[in-house]
Design an enzyme around this catalytic site. Structure first.
Site, PDB file in Angstrom:
ATOM      1  N   LYS A  71       0.863  -1.192   0.000  1.00  0.00           N
ATOM      2  CA  LYS A  71       0.000   0.000   0.000  1.00  0.00           C
ATOM      3  C   LYS A  71       0.890   1.229   0.000  1.00  0.00           C
ATOM      4  O   LYS A  71       1.924   1.265   0.699  1.00  0.00           O
ATOM      5  CB  LYS A  71      -0.888  -0.029   1.247  1.00  0.00           C
ATOM      6  CG  LYS A  71      -1.965   1.054   1.302  1.00  0.00           C
ATOM      7  CD  LYS A  71      -2.847   0.857   2.530  1.00  0.00           C
ATOM      8  CE  LYS A  71      -3.946   1.900   2.603  1.00  0.00           C
ATOM      9  NZ  LYS A  71      -4.772   1.726   3.813  1.00  0.00           N
ATOM     10  N   SER A 146      -9.594   1.768   2.914  1.00  0.00           N
ATOM     11  CA  SER A 146      -8.737   2.498   2.023  1.00  0.00           C
ATOM     12  C   SER A 146      -7.701   1.611   1.303  1.00  0.00           C
ATOM     13  O   SER A 146      -7.013   2.114   0.411  1.00  0.00           O
ATOM     14  CB  SER A 146      -8.002   3.599   2.780  1.00  0.00           C
ATOM     15  OG  SER A 146      -7.239   3.063   3.828  1.00  0.00           O
ATOM     16  N   SER A 170      -9.791  -0.540   7.249  1.00  0.00           N
ATOM     17  CA  SER A 170      -9.263  -0.332   5.899  1.00  0.00           C
ATOM     18  C   SER A 170      -8.548  -1.518   5.284  1.00  0.00           C
ATOM     19  O   SER A 170      -8.173  -1.458   4.116  1.00  0.00           O
ATOM     20  CB  SER A 170      -8.316   0.874   5.876  1.00  0.00           C
ATOM     21  OG  SER A 170      -9.069   2.058   5.991  1.00  0.00           O
TER      22      SER A 170
END
Lengths: 465, 95
Positions: A71, A146, A170
């Site tokens: 990420k 996210s 997330s």
């Protein structure tokens, strides 16, 4: 492909690490889901070469030669480090995050940086400066957020596993939306050094994988105390023998709420029923402060975020608008242009909650209720080993569906935020599909019993297959 | 209910420039969000302490150590000839 598949292939010399890395890189280059922001081809092949050398020398490491994605709020030296934001569009990291150092030492191969909601603020990956990530099962729907890119990349087979971050769900929510396993470890079990801070008391790095075995493998490598992260602690890496006939499952009545999709509720209850038929004790429990968890979360998260994001002013690094009169003008314009709407909304909310006259009524009050929420879990774990609930109250929604009302977007996190507020480990795993859209079931364990929770999840995985 | 003046004061504190359109959108959203989070007022917390985050000791001896990434850090600045260039803080005499 799972970690086990790659290991077997490497052991049998079916392929080399360089060959399997090239396979993934080619696949990523053809992908249209928007999962990757940066493909680090040169770095990947360099690491793959080193891993092949290690294999030829007979060196054995848990994740040797396994390609993975990261990420884009986790630092990789000399690679773009954007947090999905215009503010850091051209910013490169000058160091590796602790988890990256550990994975590099283990011979894992970095494929690239994954798309995410801007500064990890979002539940749909629609707020990224680099575009949406579409759901692998229906491209008109969101991948979740996210860590949308992290979840989608594993579901699409673009990486064997990926790293994400979880502040209020997330990792788990996009895992549920994309049909993969998403682990949020106990707060403090994985170092946050090198993770761009959103809310420092809630953030945790975790993994997205195809199955529980892979989740266990990644957790064992990335967890442990880091002397440069004072909130991190030593973790137990040994798996203790569990007598599955004696485990007790808690089902919190407050998690089966009005507003949850009845088809999801039925699917979760069917899963619990399968466990009951296997002779596992199921107990209804109460977590009485659950209904306050989401407002508490949004107050604490936005307050901490407003402080953490005050460093982004364009002076030392990041987006810097050329025309400005003086330093104050500089702050306003750099931050006004560098941040997206959702980030601005949450910073303003956090500033309000911490401002004079309101801090007691909002932030301090929220931190007290947080104590009550944590005590609810402490009491529950005196009676049960694992708590089960749905991960999300809804199926993956259509792109653009929730952009009008932010509160409706925030409600996506209603079942996940309690784990972050209390610091306990939690995992989402696939338990079925509705209209071809995946449904996730959430397991929560006691603090620092991550491996126990994972072993129980592995046992349940076989029952629910 | 938050007033517009107060909202403007908060955006000022946050040091974020908003266009008129953004102000309208965020101000309207703000009302909905505050309305939602005000739910916490229902909970009695007079006898509840604030949550503490446990940290291990992060103190070490105050020894100077050579930083491996010092040069790399400078590279990520708005860099001019190895110096960090920042905007002028103090206005010139005639401004």
């Amino acid at each position: 492909m799972t970690i086990k598949d790659i290991r077997e292939g490497l052991n049998k010399n079916d392929f080399s690490v360089v060959e399997i890395t090239n396979f993934f890189i080619d696949k990523i280059k053809k992908d249209k889901s928007g999962s990757f922001i940066t493909i680090s081809e040169k770095l990947a092949l360099e690491l793959a070469n080193n891993s092949d050398k290690d294999i030829s020398l007979g060196i054995k490491k848990d994740l040797l030669g396994i390609p993975f994605g990261i990420k884009d709020n986790i630092a990789v030296k000399n690679v773009l480090y954007t947090a999905g934001s215009k503010m850091l569009e051209n910013h490169k990291s000058c160091y590796d995050a602790e988890v990256i150092e550990k994975l590099k030492k283990n011979g894992s191969v970095i494929l690239g940086k994954l798309n995410m909601d801007e500064f990890a603020m979002g539940s749909s990956n629609e707020s990224s400066f680099f575009g949406n990530v579409s759901n692998p099962h229906d491209p008109e729907r969101v991948a979740g957020g996210s860590s949308g890119g992290s979840a989608a990349s594993v579901a699409l087979g673009l990486s064997v596993f990926s790293l994400g971050s979880d502040t209020g769900g997330s990792i788990r929510q996009p895992a549920s939306f994309c049909g993969v396993v998403g682990l949020k470890p106990t707060y403090g079990s994985v170092s946050r050094r090198g993770l761009i801070s959103l809310a420092s008391s809630l953030d945790q790095i975790g993994s997205l994988t195809k199955n529980i075995d892979d989740s266990i493998s990644v957790f064992k490598v990335i967890s442990g105390r880091d002397p440069l992260d004072s909130t991190s602690k030593e973790t137990d890496k040994k798996i203790k023998e569990i007598d599955f006939s004696k485990i007790k499952i808690g089902v919190p009545k407050e998690y089966f709420i009005d507003g949850i999709d009845p088809r999801i509720e039925k699917m979760i209850k069917d899963c619990i029923d399968k466990l009951y038929k296997k002779g596992i004790e199921i107990k209804e429990i109460s977590l009485p402060h659950t209904k306050y968890a989401l407002p508490v979360y949004y107050i604490i998260m936005s307050s901490e975020a407003s402080t953490n994001l005050s460093r982004y002013d364009g002076l030392r690094y990041g987006f810097n608008k050329k025309e400005k009169k003086d330093i104050i003008d500089c702050y306003f314009n750099n931050r006004g242009d560098g941040f997206g709407l959702e980030v601005k909304r949450r910073i303003i909310l956090g500033t309000y909650c911490l401002s004079s006259g309101y801090k007691d009524a909002y932030y301090n009050k929220a931190m007290k209720i947080r104590n009550l929420i944590e005590n609810d879990f402490n009491d529950a774990f005196k009676e049960v080993d694992i708590i089960i609930s749905p991960t999300c109250p809804e199926l993956p929604f259509k792109i653009g569906e929730k952009n009008i009302n932010p509160v409706s977007m925030y409600l996506s996190d209603i079942l996940t935020v309690t784990a972050n507020l209390s610091g306990i480990p939690a995992i989402s795993m696939p338990c079925g599909k509705i209209n071809n859209l995946p449904v996730g079931i959430q397991l929560m364990g006691n603090k620092f019993e991550d491996l126990k929770m994972l072993e129980i999840a592995k046992y349940f995985e076989k029952i629910w297959k | 209910m938050i007033e517009k003046d107060e909202f403007n004061k908060i955006t000022n504190l946050a040091r974020i420039f908003l266009t008129e359109e953004e102000k309208d959108v965020i101000f309207n959203d703000f009302f909905k969000i505050i309305n939602y989070v005000d739910k916490i007022k229902e909970v009695k917390t007079d006898k509840v302490s604030l949550k503490e985050i446990n940290t291990s000791s992060s103190l070490r001896n105050d020894n100077a150590i050579k930083s491996e990434n010092g040069i790399d850090l400078v590279k990520s600045f708005n860099n001019k000839e190895g110096f960090l260039k920042v905007n002028r803080v103090i206005k010139k005499k005639n401004e």
